[in-house]
Design an enzyme around this catalytic site. Structure first.
Site, PDB file in Angstrom:
ATOM      1  N   GLU B 768       0.830  -1.096   0.045  1.00 49.53           N
ATOM      2  CA  GLU B 768       0.062   0.148  -0.063  1.00 49.53           C
ATOM      3  C   GLU B 768       0.846   1.132   0.137  1.00 49.53           C
ATOM      4  O   GLU B 768       0.785   2.197   0.811  1.00 49.53           O
ATOM      5  CB  GLU B 768      -1.123  -0.043   1.194  1.00 49.53           C
ATOM      6  CG  GLU B 768      -2.127  -0.702   1.073  1.00 49.53           C
ATOM      7  CD  GLU B 768      -2.954  -0.460   0.069  1.00 49.53           C
ATOM      8  OE1 GLU B 768      -3.577   0.549  -0.178  1.00 49.53           O
ATOM      9  OE2 GLU B 768      -3.483  -1.760  -0.486  1.00 49.53           O
ATOM     10  N   ASP B 769       1.708   1.376  -0.859  1.00 54.95           N
ATOM     11  CA  ASP B 769       2.644   2.679  -1.066  1.00 54.95           C
ATOM     12  C   ASP B 769       3.546   3.033   0.021  1.00 54.95           C
ATOM     13  O   ASP B 769       4.079   4.038   0.076  1.00 54.95           O
ATOM     14  CB  ASP B 769       1.521   3.601  -1.467  1.00 54.95           C
ATOM     15  CG  ASP B 769       1.056   3.759  -2.638  1.00 54.95           C
ATOM     16  OD1 ASP B 769       1.833   2.985  -3.600  1.00 54.95           O
ATOM     17  OD2 ASP B 769      -0.058   4.028  -2.796  1.00 54.95           O
TER      18      ASP B 769
END
Lengths: 281, 1149
Positions: B768-769
């Site tokens: 998630e980044d």
């Protein structure tokens, strides 16, 4: 030249100082000629030529090929005391059939100098399109048409005519668009209203009312002065009409006086072209 | 010619002075030497720095303020120049002149307290407003010069500011940052920006249609100095009416025109329809309306309207007069008729009607509200002008009342001097202006208008956020309305408003930003333009007869018909020629509209325009010789305007033009050439490298995040004491720059660092980044920042001559200061450089206990008692005292400001972002030894998960990496300018020449096993910004703590040390699971459990074992309920509802 497209233009001379003097009106056939001769110059260009006389046609140079100069005419400008008013008859066609319409006969002319309000009366033709009975019954036997118009100030409008291949320019003081004014309807309305009020009085006005009295000082701050358009209307209403006499066939005489006046005067540009253009923009 | 050379000399002189732009205008720039060939196609962009040098990024604010102070103020004074007395007709007071910040006697400006001192001392940066007055005293007329009527807040760097035209050294002397754009105000020590307001243009006809209801309406918002009103011409059942707020009913249009003096139906028809028979057919029904009402004369029509007017007047007017007043001043208020002739008004109404008829005939002939050409931007100058006129009118009114009061007295001892009472009211103007700017509430009494949120505190989060705020435009549309039209990207925004920079969420598309080259006009005089039009052959509207009105093109000056022209194209060309030669102001626009047969000329302020290169005969007029002269400093941007090479076009005139994007595209029919295509973006979007390769929302996201990036704020950042300031310790100029970055000096005040990024998966803590950070990089200073927080204390004086004091420090028996006072100095203030921990005191203030008592009359030495009110530091991490300032504020009270500093290194959860809308939090910090490395032993600073790319499509980020990598290897800074920049091909070439893969991928080795990784890794520098959202400011947990007084439940929010809420949805889950005891514990026991005494007999609550209703203790049962429930019962009782508890045992005994 759309100004004159469907209109008569009548120059009228009117002296403000000697107000009782008869106003002169030219013959309308002359008049149409005059407009056509003016057709080459737009109104604004007329303005320019006043000051630019010596420089001549420089702004037309670019158009020269498809629009060659046919004739050069000297210009004369008068502009001392001719008080020239232009009347535009709105709602009247310029041409009747093919012929230029005739200038109507004018029975009376009134002018309010402070408000620049013109009123002229044209007798109605009671032979055609005129219901005499109705006029008598409803409208107090009206037999004239009143045209009314406000003279609008303008900057740089000139009337011109050509005489002996010379163009004479006369500054126009005011232009008035004359429109029908149905005073007889308003008059009848007023009397009708008064009668109505008499016949069935308002219940509220019948009732007894307590009247409070108060003294109003002369310079009471709450007493507002009218401003703007209201004031102008009030002034116009209160101003007395100046009855003027309509004079016909004075155009030649007028022309002569202008020619005479401008004779021997040479106009010299007071500023250079650059200055002039700088002044404009 | 003499003039021209002189001008040039001054320009050369100017260049020496202005260091900020010197680099860009230097002959050697971007590797280009003075002898190098000039390529017009590429080098014409040099016009842009020249433009910004003259106009600057916030020039629209400055221009607008300068116009207000220099021109508009004088107009306001002139419009309100006389004060007359109702009592004494002889008395008058006349304002002759007005000046701001300069006395008539002196040639220099007044001394103003420098802006930075105002910031520090919580003062308002303002200049006195002087007026020259002339008034009567008895029989004499007295002139008085330089009477101060108030103080005007001054916009920084405007021509009234002491920073105006200041060079770098003067700025430094005044503690100002030379890069600070100015354009804001300092009111009570805070920097306030008046945002640009977007509005529908005034005094213009807008035609709209509602197709469902089959309504067409033309509306015009008339706005004058005195009033604002809206007039409509609408259709109703196919008939046309005039509608106005102060007229009770809709008036048939024929009646209105008759009231204006157009009595004959023929003329009405001519005015509205001209010769067009289809319009005549549509309009004819309306003529019946007036005869149905029996209205034939002007007087009848005026009386009809007069009877329906519903304005309240002090003065009683007859019905006819009401009608005249309504037509003359109320309807279409911006054309006020002063005399008898209503023709102008009649024409305006007829034109509105014509537009309605046209739209009825052809539904396409409507206007677009959202079209930028129909919008006007209201700037600081105009807004203050509105406010000032309101305050000035009030000032005059108060002044007049006080004069009247004196003059009313029948026998005065001496002649009254009006000047004596003028100063009494001067505070009204000062405080009125200050209050409006500091609260943002614009209330204009004469328009009965209240507007909130006009001003904002200038965001000093970073240089970019301050700059972004100056170019922001806020719309008047409601944010809650779910309409897409006003939010959509309008094609007409091209080049005027930034296409990328808008917030996400509710204000999306409503808040916009100016593009780089935008200029906003100020008002220009109408009269000379009108005159010029007549000279150019326009026939005056007052002389044209109604029949020929529509035969030719109409000429409209600011929306009002002034005449007609037979040859519109020639007229427009001539007018433009005059503008290009500088005879007419360059900001006046002229364009023709063939549908409406109209030539429109606009001189009003607030139009958005931008400069373009003029093209004639398929040739750009800007040649290489001009650019050479520009680079040599012989010409500047204004000279290009004067030479007629460049001109400003507003949105409407752009529609009359054919604009080439690039010089190679120019064909003979084109009229203009863009100066630089990248100017369609604004200052904030200009930071993005290669934005033309990105998916467009990504650029928008970056615009929002660029404003949150921590970086350098200004050169004077360490001298500032702001409420909260974030600074980056080691900011770096980006490897991949854009031309915009250089133009706005972002490279001098950057906000970010060039991080070596490896795009690969690592450790699993990067989903998630999330980013993997290198611990050694952090040790070396990557992402390190500091926060500086201000505390202000005022030592108050009280009426009884007591005063707050600062106590010294308290010591223990060893003479050492007690723990709380450890960071204090002997003066009771924190010592600069000392560390303060949570719970320690850094301002040891005490207030007198008897401050409300009456002053001691005897003034005997009674020892005043003091109560300690120290300022205690609270925070999870200790801070250092950075600065302590003691000063005196405006009202002579001692002012103490203490600045606390905290140095922070990145930690888990801190937020970072690249310049491509790719944000991520730090997921794990890994030791350098465990990180992958390449052949040269280079270890990444950041590892980014490759899953960030496919869905985001930020190709620009990849190219940034390659360009950056090439730049590192080449020793150069590469460009990623929009629609240009360093070419990928060239960059790959450099990589290959330096022995790297063309694609930017490297072979990496695992730091853990030392094995070569299975894939080539995309590896290189990307500029990363640290965003202001940091874990330290957000982390929060609580076991026990404060409770709200009313409900006895835990407080809410981190700042109040609140509890973590188990919300409704969480509650639903627990219910569904059936964990009733958990529910009981969460919702009552750990929250607001309360023991009540319930009477089993009456069911009401008693207390201490006694039921007050039954007057017995017999049936009292103790039980625990939530305090909120008890509160509810009591509130119900107070409303005459008796909730009775019926108790039962669940378990039978």
């Amino acid at each position: 030249m759309s100004i004159d497209n469907k209109l008569f233009v009548t120059e009228e001379e009117e002296e403000d100082r000697t107000q009782d003097r008869a106003a002169d009106v030219e013959d309308e056939s002359n008049d149409v000629d005059m407009i056509e001769s003016e057709n080459g110059t737009s109104c604004a260009e007329g303005n320019r030529q006043r000051e630019n006389e010596e420089e001549g046609e420089n702004d037309d140079v670019e158009d020269e090929e498809d629009d060659p100069v046919v004739e050069e005419l000297p210009l004369y400008i008068s502009g001392n005391d001719e008080s020239l008013h232009v009347f535009q008859y709105a709602n009247r066609p310029r041409l009747v059939g093919r012929k230029p319409a005739e200038h109507p006969f004018i029975s009376a002319a009134r002018y309010k100098p402070k408000s620049c309000l013109w009123e002229i009366d044209i007798p109605l033709d009671d032979q055609s399109f005129y219901n005499k009975e109705k006029a008598e019954a409803d409208w107090n036997g009206v037999n004239i048409q009143t045209l009314k118009g406000v003279g609008v100030e303008n900057d740089g409008q000139y009337a011109a005519f050509v005489k002996d291949m010379q163009v004479y320019l006369v500054p126009v003081e005011r232009v008035a668009q004359l429109k029908p004014y149905f005073r007889y309807i308003d008059d009848v309305n007023v009397t009708r209203k008064q009668e109505d009020a008499k016949r069935n009085p308002n219940p509220s006005s019948q009732r007894a009312q307590v009247v409070t009295m108060s003294v109003k000082s002369v310079n009471d701050p709450s007493q507002n002065r009218l401003t703007g358009s209201l004031l102008a209307h009030k002034v116009a209403d209160e101003e007395a009409n100046l009855e003027l006499t309509w004079a016909e066939d004075t155009f030649e005489q007028f022309k002569d006086s202008v020619v005479k006046e401008t004779e021997g005067k040479i106009l010299i540009a007071s500023e250079k072209q650059e200055d002039y253009i700088d002044n404009l923009v | 010619m003499v003039d021209a050379t002189k001008r040039r000399k001054t320009h050369v002189h100017k260049h020496v002075k202005d260091e900020a732009f010197e680099d860009l205008l230097k002959p050697v720039y971007k590797g280009k030497k003075i002898t190098d060939e000039i390529n017009t196609a590429q080098d014409k962009w040099n016009l842009l720095p020249a433009f910004l040098k003259v106009k600057g990024l916030v020039k629209q604010h400055l221009d607008s303020f300068n116009y207000f102070v220099d021109t508009d103020l004088k107009k306001i004074i002139k419009a309100n120049q006389l004060i007359l007395s109702d009592v004494d007709p002889e008395f008058y007071l006349k304002y002759v002149d007005i000046r701001v910040g300069k006395k008539s006697s002196s040639s220099t400006k007044d001394y103003l307290t420098p802006p930075h001192e105002c910031r520090l001392r919580d003062m308002t940066y303002s200049a006195p407003i002087y007026v020259d007055i002339e008034y009567t005293r008895g029989r004499n007329i007295i002139m008085h010069k330089d009477v101060e009527i108030g103080r005007m807040p001054i916009m920084l760097r405007s021509n009234k500011c002491i920073l105006f035209d200041a060079d770098e050294s003067k700025m430094a002397k005044l503690n100002e940052c030379p890069l600070d754009p100015g354009g804001y105000f300092i009111v009570n020590g805070t920097e306030k920006v008046i945002l640009v307001q977007e509005q529908l243009s005034k005094n213009r006809i807008i035609v709209e249609a509602d197709e469902k209801k089959n309504i067409v309406q033309a509306s015009v918002t008339s706005s004058t100095h005195e009033r604002k009103s809206k007039t409509y011409v609408i259709t109703k059942n196919g008939k046309i009416y005039l509608k106005h707020n102060s007229i009770a009913e809709e008036i048939p249009i024929a009646v209105v025109l008759k009231a204006c003096g157009i009595l004959s139906d023929l003329e009405i028809m001519q005015l509205v329809c001209g010769n067009d028979s289809s319009y005549q057919d549509l309009f004819a029904v309306n003529l019946e309306e007036s005869s149905k009402l029996d209205i034939y004369t002007q007087q009848q029509a005026l009386e009809y309207i007069g009877a329906k007017v519903k304005t309240m007047r002090r003065q009683k007017l007859s019905i006819l007069q009401e009608g005249i007043e309504a037509i003359a001043t109320t309807v279409i208020a911006h054309l006020t008729v002063e005399a008898l002739d209503f023709r102008e008004k009649a024409l305006y109404i007829a034109m509105m009607t014509r537009r309605v008829v046209m739209a009825m005939y052809n539904p396409k002939m409507i206007d677009d509200r959202d079209y930028v050409g129909n919008k006007r931007l209201e700037l600081a100058g105009q807004l203050i002008s509105l406010l000032f006129e309101d305050l000035f009118k009030k000032f005059n009114n108060d002044f007049k009342l006080s004069i009247d009061k004196v003059l009313k007295k029948p026998n005065r001892a001496m002649e009254y001097d009006a000047l004596l009472s003028i100063n009494v009211h001067s505070n009204n103007i000062t405080s009125g202006l200050n209050r409006a700017i500091s609260t943002g509430n614009w209330s204009l009494k004469r328009f009965k208008m209240e507007r909130a949120g006009v001003t904002h505190v200038l965001s000093r989060l970073s240089y970019i956020s301050a700059l972004g705020m100056m170019t922001r435009i806020s719309s008047q549309f409601e944010k809650s309305r779910k309409v897409s039209g006003p939010r959509a990207l309008q094609p007409s925004q091209f080049g005027m408003l930034c296409t990328a920079d808008t917030p996400e969420g509710e204000a999306c598309g409503l808040v916009k930003n100016l593009a780089l080259m935008t200029h906003i006009t100020t008002d220009d005089e109408e009269e000379p333009i009108k005159k010029l039009c007549f000279v150019l052959g326009v026939e005056d509207i007052t002389l044209i007869d109604s029949a020929s009105l529509h035969l030719n093109y109409g000429v409209y000056l600011n929306g009002t018909l002034i005449g007609s022209i037979r040859l519109p194209i020639k007229f427009v060309t001539q007018f433009r020629d005059l503008r290009r030669t500088g005879k007419v102001s360059e900001f006046i626009s002229i364009y023709s509209n063939s549908h409406q047969m109209a030539v429109h000329i606009a001189t009003d302020g607030g139009r958005i325009c931008r400069p373009l290169i003029i093209v004639s005969d398929g040739q750009s007029l800007v040649k290489d010789t001009h650019l050479r002269q520009l680079l040599d400093g012989e010409l500047d941007f204004d000279d290009f305007l004067k030479l007629g090479l460049v001109e400003y076009l507003d949105v409407n005139e752009e529609n009359d033009s054919y604009i080439a994007l690039y010089e190679k595209d120019v064909i003979p029919s084109m009229t203009h050439l863009e100066i630089e295509p990248f100017t369609i973006l604004g200052a904030v979007a200009g930071l993005i490298p290669y934005p033309h390769h990105n998916q467009s929302p990504r650029n928008t996201y970056q615009c929002a995040m660029g404003k949150q990036a921590i970086g350098a704020i200004a050169y004077n950042q360490f001298k500032r004491i702001d409420t909260l300031l974030y600074l980056m310790t080691y900011p770096q100029e980006p490897m991949v720059k854009t031309k915009t970055i250089e133009l706005i000096d972002y490279d001098k005040l950057p906000a970010g660092q060039n991080a070596t990024v490896a795009v690969m998966s690592y450790s699993g803590y990067d989903i998630e980044d999330a980013l993997v950070l290198n611990k050694s990089s952090i040790d070396r200073g990557f992402g390190r920042c500091e926060t500086r927080r201000k505390t202000t204390t005022v030592l108050k004086r009280y009426a009884n001559h007591t005063q707050d004091i600062i106590g010294g420090m308290r010591v223990d028996e060893n003479g050492e200061p007690i723990w709380q006072h450890q960071s204090l100095g002997p003066d009771g203030l924190g010592e600069v450089g000392m560390r303060v921990k949570s719970g320690q005191i850094y301002i040891n203030k005490s207030v007198p206990t008897n401050s409300t008592d009456a002053p001691n009359p005897n003034n005997v030495n009674v020892q005043t008692q003091y109560r300690e009110t120290p300022v205690i530091y609270r925070g999870p991490e200790p801070s250092h005292i950075d600065q302590v300032m003691m000063s005196v504020s405006d009202n002579d009270q001692a002012l103490i400001k203490v600045l606390l500093r905290q140095s922070r290194r990145p930690e888990l959860g801190d937020k970072f972002s690249s310049r491509h809308g790719q944000k991520g939090v730090c997921g794990i910090i890994v030791k350098q030894e465990d990180m992958p490395f390449n052949d040269q032993g280079i270890v990444p600073d950041i590892i980014m998960n490759p899953h960030g790319f496919p869905s985001r499509m930020t190709v620009g980020k990849m190219i940034e990496l390659i360009s950056g990598k090439a730049g590192v290897l080449n020793g150069s800074l590469e460009y990623g300018t929009c629609f240009g920049g360093s070419k990928l091909e060239d960059m790959s070439k450099i990589l290959v020449d330096q022995g790297f893969s063309y694609s930017g991928k490297d072979m990496l080795y695992s730091g853990i096993t030392g094995e070569c990784l299975q894939a080539y890794i995309f590896f290189g520098p990307i500029y990363y910004q640290k965003l202001k959202h940091m874990v330290l400011d957000k982390m929060h947990a609580r076991a026990r703590g404060p409770r709200a007084v009313l409900t006895r439940q835990p407080t809410e929010g981190r700042s109040r040390d609140g509890g973590l809420r188990l919300g409704e949805m969480e509650r639903d889950c627990v219910i569904a699971y059936g964990a009733s005891q958990l529910l009981l514990e969460r919702l009552m026991i750990s929250s607001d459990a309360f023991e009540v005494d319930v009477c089993d007999k009456c069911g009401l609550m008693g207390y201490s074992g006694w039921c007050t209703t039954c007057k017995s203790a017999e049936n009292i049962i103790k039980m625990t309920i939530p305090y909120a429930a008890k509160l509810l019962f009591q509130e119900l009782l107070s409303m005459n509802i008796a909730p009775r508890l019926r108790l039962e045992d669940i378990f039978q005994q």
